[in-house]
Design a protein around this motif. Structure first.
Motif, PDB file in Angstrom:
ATOM      1  N   LYS A 100       0.870  -1.188   0.000  1.00 39.51           N
ATOM      2  CA  LYS A 100       0.000   0.000   0.000  1.00 39.51           C
ATOM      3  C   LYS A 100       0.903   1.232   0.000  1.00 39.51           C
ATOM      4  N   PRO A 101       1.493   1.556  -1.157  1.00 42.96           N
ATOM      5  CA  PRO A 101       2.470   2.646  -1.212  1.00 42.96           C
ATOM      6  C   PRO A 101       1.906   3.972  -0.700  1.00 42.96           C
ATOM      7  N   VAL A 102       2.754   4.706  -0.035  1.00 39.90           N
ATOM      8  CA  VAL A 102       2.396   6.048   0.439  1.00 39.90           C
ATOM      9  C   VAL A 102       3.426   7.027  -0.113  1.00 39.90           C
ATOM     10  N   LYS A 103       2.991   8.244  -0.331  1.00 39.98           N
ATOM     11  CA  LYS A 103       3.891   9.285  -0.836  1.00 39.98           C
ATOM     12  C   LYS A 103       3.836  10.485   0.091  1.00 39.98           C
ATOM     13  N   VAL A 104       4.916  11.249   0.072  1.00 40.92           N
ATOM     14  CA  VAL A 104       4.919  12.505   0.810  1.00 40.92           C
ATOM     15  C   VAL A 104       3.870  13.396   0.169  1.00 40.92           C
ATOM     16  N   ASP A 105       2.914  13.842   0.973  1.00 47.07           N
ATOM     17  CA  ASP A 105       1.851  14.708   0.468  1.00 47.07           C
ATOM     18  C   ASP A 105       2.255  16.172   0.630  1.00 47.07           C
ATOM     19  N   GLN A 106       2.583  16.541   1.860  1.00 45.59           N
ATOM     20  CA  GLN A 106       2.949  17.928   2.132  1.00 45.59           C
ATOM     21  C   GLN A 106       4.294  17.955   2.849  1.00 45.59           C
ATOM     22  N   LEU A 107       5.185  18.765   2.345  1.00 52.39           N
ATOM     23  CA  LEU A 107       6.445  19.011   3.022  1.00 52.39           C
ATOM     24  C   LEU A 107       6.239  20.263   3.863  1.00 52.39           C
TER      25      LEU A 107
END
Length: 192
Positions: A100-107
């Motif tokens: 269930k890949p996750v990505k950086v949404d907000q830096l």
């Protein structure tokens, strides 16, 4: 070292993402840490940025000096690459590592710094009196572990002993202090 506060999409789940738990991975002389803050500090952490209701995670990754100069404020893509390369699988965007890949949404925030150490190589005098450097003024260290403060106390105790035992021999003080500095620099100094 690179540090950043990020949110993820979707929000990761699993034992590494439990709020109030600090997770660290040490590998090949390197370090990656993940500190889930939850959303209790969102007002403080996003004060100058875009507000968010999502959980905020602080990540940190030691980057070897041989990898070159780090960006001053690493962008989102750089942080994502660090996470995918060094972070736990549960926060990876790589589907081969995380089903269930996750990505950086907000830096929210990012920075970089290099840790190093240094030691004063000699004592000096001014107006005929010796000036002794202790603590971070004599040798600087990484902020981790309170080494600067601990060495300042150790230096001050040592200096007090030397000064009270033979207050007339200024040369003796400077030789003893110099020997201790050389001993630390060449043998026991902390090099991060």
């Amino acid at each position: 070292m690179v540090s950043a506060d990020v949110t993820f999409e979707p929000e990761p789940v699993g034992p590494f993402t439990l709020e109030t738990h600090l997770n660290a991975t040490v590998f090949s002389g390197n370090l990656f840490f993940l500190a889930p803050f939850g959303n209790r500090f969102n007002t403080e952490l996003t004060r100058d940025g875009k507000p968010t209701k999502k959980s905020i995670f602080r990540i940190g990754c030691a980057i070897p000096a041989k990898n070159g100069e780090l960006p001053h404020a690493p962008p989102k893509e750089y942080i994502q690459n660090l996470i995918d390369s060094y972070g736990p699988a549960c926060i990876s965007s790589d589907p081969s590592l995380n089903p269930k890949p996750v990505k950086v949404d907000q830096l929210v925030w990012s920075t970089r710094f290099r840790t190093h150490s240094a030691i004063a190589d000699r004592t000096f005098t001014r107006l005929g009196a010796a000036i002794f450097l202790v603590g971070d003024a004599a040798h600087i260290h990484s902020p981790a572990g309170g080494q600067g403060m601990n060495l300042a106390m150790r230096d001050a105790i040592f200096l007090a002993e030397v000064v009270t035992k033979d207050p007339d021999d200024l040369f003796l003080y400077s030789r003893k202090i110099t020997l201790i500095s050389v001993f630390r620099r060449d043998g026991l100094g902390t090099n991060v």
